[in-house]
Design an enzyme around this catalytic site. Structure first.
Site, PDB file in Angstrom:
ATOM      1  CE  LYS A 190       0.663   0.973   4.565  1.00  0.00           C
ATOM      2  NZ  LYS A 190       0.919   2.235   5.270  1.00  0.00           N
ATOM      3  CB  THR A 247      -1.538   4.516   3.092  1.00  0.00           C
ATOM      4  OG1 THR A 247      -1.587   3.799   4.332  1.00  0.00           O
ATOM      5  CG2 THR A 247      -0.094   4.881   2.803  1.00  0.00           C
TER       6      THR A 247
END
Length: 332
Positions: A190, A247
């Site tokens: 991620k 994120t």
């Protein structure tokens, strides 16, 4: 009372120490620099969490043996690419019966090992004692006690439950699981996808573009994770899509913010000079791409981020390359 040793005094290590303390766990933190140790013992960490008061159950020391002695839980919160060197330095001080918790989200350069594999190899820790904590965990939000949830994953369900009980603070809800591989891969990949999303924002693209990158980034993450033993439900949960959204979209995310500056035309060196920080995805994109190639997994977004970070390709070149790929069915 449960005692935890936290190795690392960065923003997430300190925020997680606060979570443990607010859940009633006594916490000792290890810091390499004495001035940081003194600051934590005075009740703050101005370098990483300015303005935040640390709970009284947190103390710190510079001696690894002093910090680790008698700990029921040992938390590792050092930069992922330094883990091997750190364990080589003070890994022998870790109690042989403690749960070893990894907060790190990366894949080791050169070996393509996940952090739990490095802990097992260098620290000589049985996998049944290695626990991974991951989820949408932006440290600054947690440090001011905004509600959040995470996955506590371990091959041994009892060890996962022991760590979850130690960090179940009023504002922090831990869920347990056994998929260590999927949890770690989701947490590492991620960061790279967040760089791509940040680049799109830096180029002036809107939510359609960013949502497309997030969704296709999730597909890449799942392909890679499942190829090496991860389980599909993990990627639809907190450690997967939950952490990915946080994120990729938050200005508090170092990877997202780094990507924005790249999209605005700055080089990697210029962003580092401007911010005095390097995002984890910048360091891990090479090792993650190596891991994907080793396992025959197609990861076009990761490939293009790597081309920009390592080969100097422009953001415009990256977008053009992704959009010109051959058409295919969405679900293989």
């Amino acid at each position: 009372m449960t005692t935890a040793a936290v190795f690392g005094t960065g923003s997430w290590g300190t925020a997680y120490a606060m979570v443990l303390a607010d859940a009633g766990t006594t916490v000792r933190m290890w810091g390499r620099r004495q001035e940081m140790v003194d600051q934590i013992n005075s009740g703050c960490n101005q370098a990483y969490l300015p303005g935040v008061t640390l709970p009284g159950l947190i103390t710190a020391a510079a001696d690894p043996s002093e910090v680790a002695a008698g700990a029921d839980i040992v938390v590792l919160a050092v930069p992922s690419q330094t883990l091997r060197a750190n364990l080589g330095e003070w890994g022998s001080a870790l109690p042989t019966d403690a749960a070893i918790v990894s907060l790190m989200k990366g894949v080791e350069l050169g070996t393509t090992k996940r952090m739990s594999e490095v802990i097992e190899e260098v620290g000589e820790v049985d996998p049944s004692r290695i626990v991974v904590v991951s989820g949408p965990n932006l440290a600054k939000e947690i440090a001011v006690k905004q509600p959040a949830a995470s996955v506590v994953a371990c091959r041994d369900e009892a060890a996962a439950e022991r760590v979850a009980a130690a960090c179940a603070a009023p504002y922090f809800r831990p869920y347990t699981g056994t998929d260590v591989v999927g949890t770690e891969i989701a947490g590492a990949v991620k960061n790279v996808i967040a760089l791509a999303v940040g680049m799109a924002e830096g180029l002036g693209f809107g939510d359609n573009s960013k949502a497309s990158l997030i969704t296709r980034g999730l597909a890449e993450t799942m392909r890679l994770g499942m190829a090496i033993g991860g389980e599909a439900p993990t990627f639809a949960g907190l450690a997967g899509v939950g952490d990915l959204i946080a994120t990729c979209m938050s200005p508090l995310s170092r990877n997202h913010s780094f990507g924005v500056k790249l999209g605005q035309g700055l080089s990697v060196d210029e962003v580092v000079a401007q911010t005095s920080q390097t995002a984890e995805g910048v360091k891990s994109c090479t090792s993650i791409l190596d891991l994907a190639r080793k396992n025959g997994v197609d990861v076009p977004i990761i490939e293009q981020v790597h081309a920009m970070i390592v080969e100097g390709r422009t953001a415009e070149d990256v977008v053009r390359a992704l959009l010109s790929r051959p058409r295919k069915a969405e679900v293989d």
